[in-house]
Design an enzyme around this catalytic site. Structure first.
Site, PDB file in Angstrom:
ATOM      1  N   GLY A  49       0.790  -1.226   0.000  1.00  0.00           N
ATOM      2  CA  GLY A  49       0.000   0.000   0.000  1.00  0.00           C
ATOM      3  C   GLY A  49       0.821   1.275   0.000  1.00  0.00           C
ATOM      4  O   GLY A  49       0.267   2.365   0.020  1.00  0.00           O
ATOM      5  N   HIS A  50       2.145   1.181  -0.014  1.00  0.00           N
ATOM      6  CA  HIS A  50       3.005   2.376   0.105  1.00  0.00           C
ATOM      7  C   HIS A  50       4.140   2.310  -0.896  1.00  0.00           C
ATOM      8  O   HIS A  50       5.267   2.023  -0.521  1.00  0.00           O
ATOM      9  CB  HIS A  50       3.569   2.453   1.517  1.00  0.00           C
ATOM     10  N   TYR A  51       4.060   2.583  -2.017  1.00  0.00           N
ATOM     11  CA  TYR A  51       2.921   2.788  -2.904  1.00  0.00           C
ATOM     12  C   TYR A  51       3.024   1.711  -3.954  1.00  0.00           C
ATOM     13  O   TYR A  51       4.121   1.466  -4.452  1.00  0.00           O
ATOM     14  CB  TYR A  51       2.987   4.168  -3.537  1.00  0.00           C
ATOM     15  N   ILE A  56       7.969   2.583  -1.739  1.00  0.00           N
ATOM     16  CA  ILE A  56       8.925   3.325  -0.914  1.00  0.00           C
ATOM     17  C   ILE A  56       8.745   2.857   0.527  1.00  0.00           C
ATOM     18  O   ILE A  56       7.615   2.783   1.017  1.00  0.00           O
ATOM     19  CB  ILE A  56       8.674   4.846  -0.995  1.00  0.00           C
TER      20      ILE A  56
END
Length: 142
Positions: A49-51, A56
């Site tokens: 989810g990041h990203y 990252i």
């Protein structure tokens, strides 16, 4: 110096929140510091989810990795063995570059102040010799 199984004997953290893979150097007699690293894999849960399009490593997890490095030093001291490290705060936090899948996140944390069970660590995280994150980490041992 310490492999993952030995680190797990010292720290209470476990997957997916154990963020130090190896300790390469440690001094708990004079300077009170740890050098180690985290291999940042594309399979890390946080990258979902990041990203998803540009993964990252979250900055807060870089700080957590530094805190865990410092905790290895503190919890290796006889008087703190078996205790729980607690975050008390951060100061002077700076992020200077991205940490991405495939990076080796080198960790250095030196305990610069220790009064009873409360202290301050100075942490520097780097990739390929370049600083990506630095922070002053305040902690307590419970």
């Amino acid at each position: 110096m310490l492999k993952i199984e030995e680190i797990k004997e010292i720290l209470p953290h476990r997957y997916p929140f154990l963020l130090i893979d190896r300790v390469t150097e440690m001094d708990i007699e004079e300077k009170l510091f740890v050098k180690g690293y985290k291999n940042v894999s594309a399979n890390e849960q946080f990258f979902q989810g990041h990203y998803p399009q540009e993964p990252i490593m979250p900055g807060v997890l870089q700080i957590e990795a530094l805190a865990q490095a410092g905790a290895v030093a503190i919890l290796s001291m006889e008087k703190f063995k078996g205790k729980t490290p607690l975050f008390a705060g951060t100061n002077k936090v700076r992020f200077k570059a991205k940490v991405v899948p495939g990076d080796r996140l080198d960790l250095y944390c030196e305990i610069v102040k220790l009064k009873g069970p409360i202290g301050i660590g100075k942490g520097i995280a780097s990739v390929d010799g370049k600083t990506v994150c630095e922070a002053e980490i305040l902690f307590a041992i419970g």
